[in-house]
Design a protein around this motif. Structure first.
Motif, PDB file in Angstrom:
ATOM      1  N   LEU A 161       0.877  -1.180   0.000  1.00 49.11           N
ATOM      2  CA  LEU A 161       0.000   0.000   0.000  1.00 49.11           C
ATOM      3  C   LEU A 161       0.911   1.225   0.000  1.00 49.11           C
ATOM      4  CD1 LEU A 161      -2.518  -1.251   2.729  1.00 49.11           C
ATOM      5  CD2 LEU A 161      -2.768  -1.408   0.246  1.00 49.11           C
ATOM      6  N   TYR A 162       0.957   1.944  -1.125  1.00 50.15           N
ATOM      7  CA  TYR A 162       1.967   2.982  -1.267  1.00 50.15           C
ATOM      8  C   TYR A 162       1.435   4.179  -2.047  1.00 50.15           C
ATOM      9  CZ  TYR A 162       2.567   1.390  -6.103  1.00 50.15           C
ATOM     10  OH  TYR A 162       2.360   1.068  -7.419  1.00 50.15           O
ATOM     11  N   SER A 163       2.194   5.253  -1.961  1.00 55.26           N
ATOM     12  CA  SER A 163       1.941   6.439  -2.773  1.00 55.26           C
ATOM     13  C   SER A 163       3.202   6.754  -3.557  1.00 55.26           C
ATOM     14  CB  SER A 163       1.557   7.630  -1.894  1.00 55.26           C
ATOM     15  OG  SER A 163       2.606   7.962  -1.001  1.00 55.26           O
ATOM     16  N   GLU A 164       3.029   7.345  -4.724  1.00 51.75           N
ATOM     17  CA  GLU A 164       4.181   7.695  -5.555  1.00 51.75           C
ATOM     18  C   GLU A 164       3.946   9.057  -6.211  1.00 51.75           C
ATOM     19  OE1 GLU A 164       4.869   5.378  -8.989  1.00 51.75           O
ATOM     20  OE2 GLU A 164       2.771   5.214  -9.558  1.00 51.75           O
ATOM     21  N   GLU A 165       5.066   9.693  -6.561  1.00 50.77           N
ATOM     22  CA  GLU A 165       5.006  11.012  -7.176  1.00 50.77           C
ATOM     23  C   GLU A 165       6.262  11.240  -7.998  1.00 50.77           C
ATOM     24  OE1 GLU A 165       4.475  15.713  -5.803  1.00 50.77           O
ATOM     25  OE2 GLU A 165       5.068  14.166  -4.358  1.00 50.77           O
ATOM     26  N   ALA A 166       6.101  11.808  -9.157  1.00 47.67           N
ATOM     27  CA  ALA A 166       7.230  12.214  -9.986  1.00 47.67           C
ATOM     28  C   ALA A 166       7.086  13.714 -10.227  1.00 47.67           C
ATOM     29  CB  ALA A 166       7.255  11.447 -11.297  1.00 47.67           C
ATOM     30  N   SER A 167       7.773  14.485  -9.411  1.00 50.29           N
ATOM     31  CA  SER A 167       7.615  15.941  -9.496  1.00 50.29           C
ATOM     32  C   SER A 167       8.220  16.517 -10.769  1.00 50.29           C
ATOM     33  CB  SER A 167       8.245  16.614  -8.274  1.00 50.29           C
ATOM     34  OG  SER A 167       9.613  16.258  -8.173  1.00 50.29           O
ATOM     35  N   VAL A 168       9.223  15.812 -11.334  1.00 48.57           N
ATOM     36  CA  VAL A 168       9.866  16.274 -12.563  1.00 48.57           C
ATOM     37  C   VAL A 168      10.105  15.075 -13.475  1.00 48.57           C
ATOM     38  CG1 VAL A 168      11.889  17.371 -13.604  1.00 48.57           C
ATOM     39  CG2 VAL A 168      10.990  18.221 -11.430  1.00 48.57           C
ATOM     40  N   ILE A 169       9.639  15.196 -14.715  1.00 49.78           N
ATOM     41  CA  ILE A 169       9.952  14.202 -15.749  1.00 49.78           C
ATOM     42  C   ILE A 169      10.426  14.962 -16.981  1.00 49.78           C
ATOM     43  CG2 ILE A 169       9.066  12.371 -17.230  1.00 49.78           C
ATOM     44  CD1 ILE A 169       6.972  11.762 -15.159  1.00 49.78           C
ATOM     45  N   ARG A 170      11.669  14.767 -17.333  1.00 54.24           N
ATOM     46  CA  ARG A 170      12.246  15.439 -18.506  1.00 54.24           C
ATOM     47  C   ARG A 170      12.215  14.473 -19.690  1.00 54.24           C
ATOM     48  NH1 ARG A 170      15.495  16.453 -14.112  1.00 54.24           N
ATOM     49  NH2 ARG A 170      15.555  18.634 -13.413  1.00 54.24           N
ATOM     50  N   TYR A 171      11.824  14.951 -20.821  1.00 52.63           N
ATOM     51  CA  TYR A 171      11.734  14.085 -21.993  1.00 52.63           C
ATOM     52  C   TYR A 171      12.189  14.842 -23.236  1.00 52.63           C
ATOM     53  CZ  TYR A 171       7.382  16.684 -22.804  1.00 52.63           C
ATOM     54  OH  TYR A 171       6.458  17.696 -22.996  1.00 52.63           O
ATOM     55  N   THR A 172      12.524  14.045 -24.224  1.00 52.65           N
ATOM     56  CA  THR A 172      12.953  14.586 -25.511  1.00 52.65           C
ATOM     57  C   THR A 172      12.212  13.848 -26.614  1.00 52.65           C
ATOM     58  OG1 THR A 172      15.170  15.054 -24.635  1.00 52.65           O
ATOM     59  CG2 THR A 172      14.909  15.013 -27.052  1.00 52.65           C
ATOM     60  N   ASN A 173      11.643  14.585 -27.560  1.00 47.82           N
ATOM     61  CA  ASN A 173      10.978  13.967 -28.701  1.00 47.82           C
ATOM     62  C   ASN A 173      11.311  14.755 -29.968  1.00 47.82           C
ATOM     63  OD1 ASN A 173       9.320  16.274 -28.620  1.00 47.82           O
ATOM     64  ND2 ASN A 173       7.786  15.222 -27.334  1.00 47.82           N
ATOM     65  N   MET A 174      10.611  14.484 -31.040  1.00 50.79           N
ATOM     66  CA  MET A 174      10.920  15.113 -32.335  1.00 50.79           C
ATOM     67  C   MET A 174      10.651  16.612 -32.345  1.00 50.79           C
ATOM     68  SD  MET A 174       7.705  13.583 -34.537  1.00 50.79           S
ATOM     69  CE  MET A 174       8.248  14.430 -36.013  1.00 50.79           C
ATOM     70  N   TRP A 175       9.877  17.089 -31.381  1.00 50.81           N
ATOM     71  CA  TRP A 175       9.583  18.527 -31.319  1.00 50.81           C
ATOM     72  C   TRP A 175      10.514  19.263 -30.359  1.00 50.81           C
ATOM     73  CZ3 TRP A 175       5.490  14.911 -31.364  1.00 50.81           C
ATOM     74  CH2 TRP A 175       4.748  14.909 -32.546  1.00 50.81           C
ATOM     75  N   GLY A 176      11.395  18.503 -29.696  1.00 51.37           N
ATOM     76  CA  GLY A 176      12.314  19.144 -28.782  1.00 51.37           C
ATOM     77  C   GLY A 176      12.264  18.534 -27.390  1.00 51.37           C
ATOM     78  N   GLU A 177      12.668  19.336 -26.401  1.00 59.15           N
ATOM     79  CA  GLU A 177      12.705  18.876 -25.016  1.00 59.15           C
ATOM     80  C   GLU A 177      11.538  19.469 -24.243  1.00 59.15           C
ATOM     81  OE1 GLU A 177      16.467  19.914 -23.398  1.00 59.15           O
ATOM     82  OE2 GLU A 177      17.583  18.447 -24.597  1.00 59.15           O
ATOM     83  N   GLY A 178      11.125  18.731 -23.188  1.00 55.64           N
ATOM     84  CA  GLY A 178      10.027  19.216 -22.374  1.00 55.64           C
ATOM     85  C   GLY A 178      10.108  18.666 -20.953  1.00 55.64           C
ATOM     86  N   VAL A 179       9.284  19.226 -20.111  1.00 54.69           N
ATOM     87  CA  VAL A 179       9.233  18.814 -18.702  1.00 54.69           C
ATOM     88  C   VAL A 179       7.785  18.545 -18.334  1.00 54.69           C
ATOM     89  CG1 VAL A 179       9.702  19.470 -16.319  1.00 54.69           C
ATOM     90  CG2 VAL A 179      11.284  20.167 -18.131  1.00 54.69           C
ATOM     91  N   SER A 180       7.562  17.435 -17.642  1.00 57.88           N
ATOM     92  CA  SER A 180       6.226  17.085 -17.194  1.00 57.88           C
ATOM     93  C   SER A 180       6.306  16.593 -15.751  1.00 57.88           C
ATOM     94  CB  SER A 180       5.626  16.001 -18.102  1.00 57.88           C
ATOM     95  OG  SER A 180       4.315  15.669 -17.692  1.00 57.88           O
ATOM     96  N   SER A 181       5.182  16.115 -15.239  1.00 61.95           N
ATOM     97  CA  SER A 181       5.167  15.605 -13.869  1.00 61.95           C
ATOM     98  C   SER A 181       3.986  14.661 -13.691  1.00 61.95           C
ATOM     99  CB  SER A 181       5.080  16.758 -12.857  1.00 61.95           C
ATOM    100  OG  SER A 181       3.838  17.437 -12.994  1.00 61.95           O
ATOM    101  N   ILE A 182       4.068  13.822 -12.649  1.00 60.64           N
ATOM    102  CA  ILE A 182       2.969  12.939 -12.261  1.00 60.64           C
ATOM    103  C   ILE A 182       2.592  13.293 -10.827  1.00 60.64           C
ATOM    104  CG2 ILE A 182       2.248  10.557 -11.841  1.00 60.64           C
ATOM    105  CD1 ILE A 182       4.176   9.653 -13.975  1.00 60.64           C
ATOM    106  N   PRO A 183       1.361  13.729 -10.588  1.00 58.79           N
ATOM    107  CA  PRO A 183       0.985  14.138  -9.231  1.00 58.79           C
ATOM    108  C   PRO A 183       0.938  12.942  -8.275  1.00 58.79           C
ATOM    109  CG  PRO A 183      -0.939  14.075 -10.643  1.00 58.79           C
ATOM    110  CD  PRO A 183       0.241  13.844 -11.532  1.00 58.79           C
ATOM    111  N   LEU A 184       0.881  13.239  -7.004  1.00 53.79           N
ATOM    112  CA  LEU A 184       0.831  12.203  -5.974  1.00 53.79           C
ATOM    113  C   LEU A 184      -0.404  11.322  -6.177  1.00 53.79           C
ATOM    114  CD1 LEU A 184       2.126  11.180  -3.287  1.00 53.79           C
ATOM    115  CD2 LEU A 184       0.482  12.662  -2.100  1.00 53.79           C
ATOM    116  N   SER A 185      -0.191  10.022  -6.174  1.00 55.71           N
ATOM    117  CA  SER A 185      -1.289   9.064  -6.330  1.00 55.71           C
ATOM    118  C   SER A 185      -1.037   7.865  -5.429  1.00 55.71           C
ATOM    119  CB  SER A 185      -1.420   8.614  -7.791  1.00 55.71           C
ATOM    120  OG  SER A 185      -0.211   8.034  -8.242  1.00 55.71           O
ATOM    121  N   ARG A 186      -2.100   7.186  -5.052  1.00 52.67           N
ATOM    122  CA  ARG A 186      -2.012   6.043  -4.147  1.00 52.67           C
ATOM    123  C   ARG A 186      -2.433   4.766  -4.859  1.00 52.67           C
ATOM    124  NH1 ARG A 186      -3.226  10.467  -1.141  1.00 52.67           N
ATOM    125  NH2 ARG A 186      -2.035  10.735   0.805  1.00 52.67           N
ATOM    126  N   HIS A 187      -1.727   3.664  -4.539  1.00 51.21           N
ATOM    127  CA  HIS A 187      -1.962   2.405  -5.241  1.00 51.21           C
ATOM    128  C   HIS A 187      -1.824   1.221  -4.277  1.00 51.21           C
ATOM    129  CE1 HIS A 187      -1.508   4.796  -8.904  1.00 51.21           C
ATOM    130  NE2 HIS A 187      -0.377   5.262  -8.383  1.00 51.21           N
TER     131      HIS A 187
END
Length: 255
Positions: free
Chosen positions: A123-149
């Motif tokens: 029984l846990y919670s997880e969060e990704a406050s920063v996710i950096r990615y690169t695709n054909m349009w360039g670089e970007g930053v995203s995130s995954i809010p706190l969620s429980r599973h």
């Protein structure tokens, strides 16, 4: 006549029972209640700064070979990489049974060398406050809010245990954990699932070291069968007696 037959029958039963008692040996072993804690978690913190883990385990001997157990663990994980900043925390609960391969006259209620099978719930919670990615349009930053599973897994646990002195045992287990479900969807597997490990993999391995305090709650008498060599000697004695000249058939030597 009937009375004499009954007496002979009961005499035969007593003889058979007496023979069985002589042929079998017994040993008395204590059955224990145990409660312990994992010392590898705090030590691992000195090596891996990303992980905090504290675990407890309780068990009860059902027989001289079978032990039921249940445990709980708190884990906190925080990892910063170039491509993400991830954290997870939660508790895991495991329950199952162990089988001791050592015979009762060897284990004596003190030693264990066997394997266990457990079901685990995380029984846990997880969060990704920063996710950096690169695709054909360039670089970007995203995130995954706190969620429980709620995640599920099965673990196979070969291990050893020995008594340091009366009331205190120490032992270690190897763990092969098989992931059933991370509970976060097939495309969002956590970098670290408390109680399991890296949920990006279908199998994870680990080792844990426990110090436990034990209390004997019952003593059980276990029958130990005679050794094979003793049985062979008895069979040899019977064969030699049967084949001796004095006990052979009256037709022996006349054909």
């Amino acid at each position: 006549m009937a009375k004499r037959t009954c007496i002979s029958f009961f005499s035969l039963l007593l003889f058979i029972a007496g023979s069985s008692a002589v042929a079998q040996d017994t040993v008395t072993v204590p059955l224990h209640l145990r409660a312990g804690f994992d010392i590898s978690g705090p030590l691992l913190k000195l090596v891996n700064k990303e992980l905090v883990s504290y675990g407890i385990l309780t068990s009860v001997d059902v027989t001289e070979a079978i032990t039921l157990n249940a445990g709980m663990r708190y884990s906190s994980f925080h990892s910063v990489r170039h491509s993400y900043d991830f954290s997870s925390r939660g508790i895991s609960i495991v329950t199952g049974a162990e089988y001791n391969f050592l015979k009762a006259n060897v284990s004596e209620g003190k030693y264990y060398a066997g394997i266990g099978l457990r079901y685990g719930l995380s029984l846990y919670s997880e969060e990704a406050s920063v996710i950096r990615y690169t695709n054909m349009w360039g670089e970007g930053v995203s995130s995954i809010p706190l969620s429980r599973h709620a995640g599920h897994f099965v673990e196979i646990t070969p291990g050893f245990r020995t008594e340091l002195f009366p009331g205190v045992t120490i032992g270690w287990n190897l763990y092969m954990r098989l992931l059933i479900s991370a509970g976060a969807g097939k495309d969002l597997k956590p970098v670290w699932m408390p109680g399991y490990g890296p949920a990006t993999k279908g199998m994870a391995t680990a080792a844990e070291y426990y110090i436990s305090f034990s209390i004997p709650y019952k003593r059980k008498k276990v029958i130990i069968m005679p050794k094979a060599e003793d049985e062979e000697e008895e069979e040899g004695d019977v064969s030699s007696t049967t084949n001796s000249p004095g006990t052979s058939s009256g037709f022996g030597g006349r054909l």
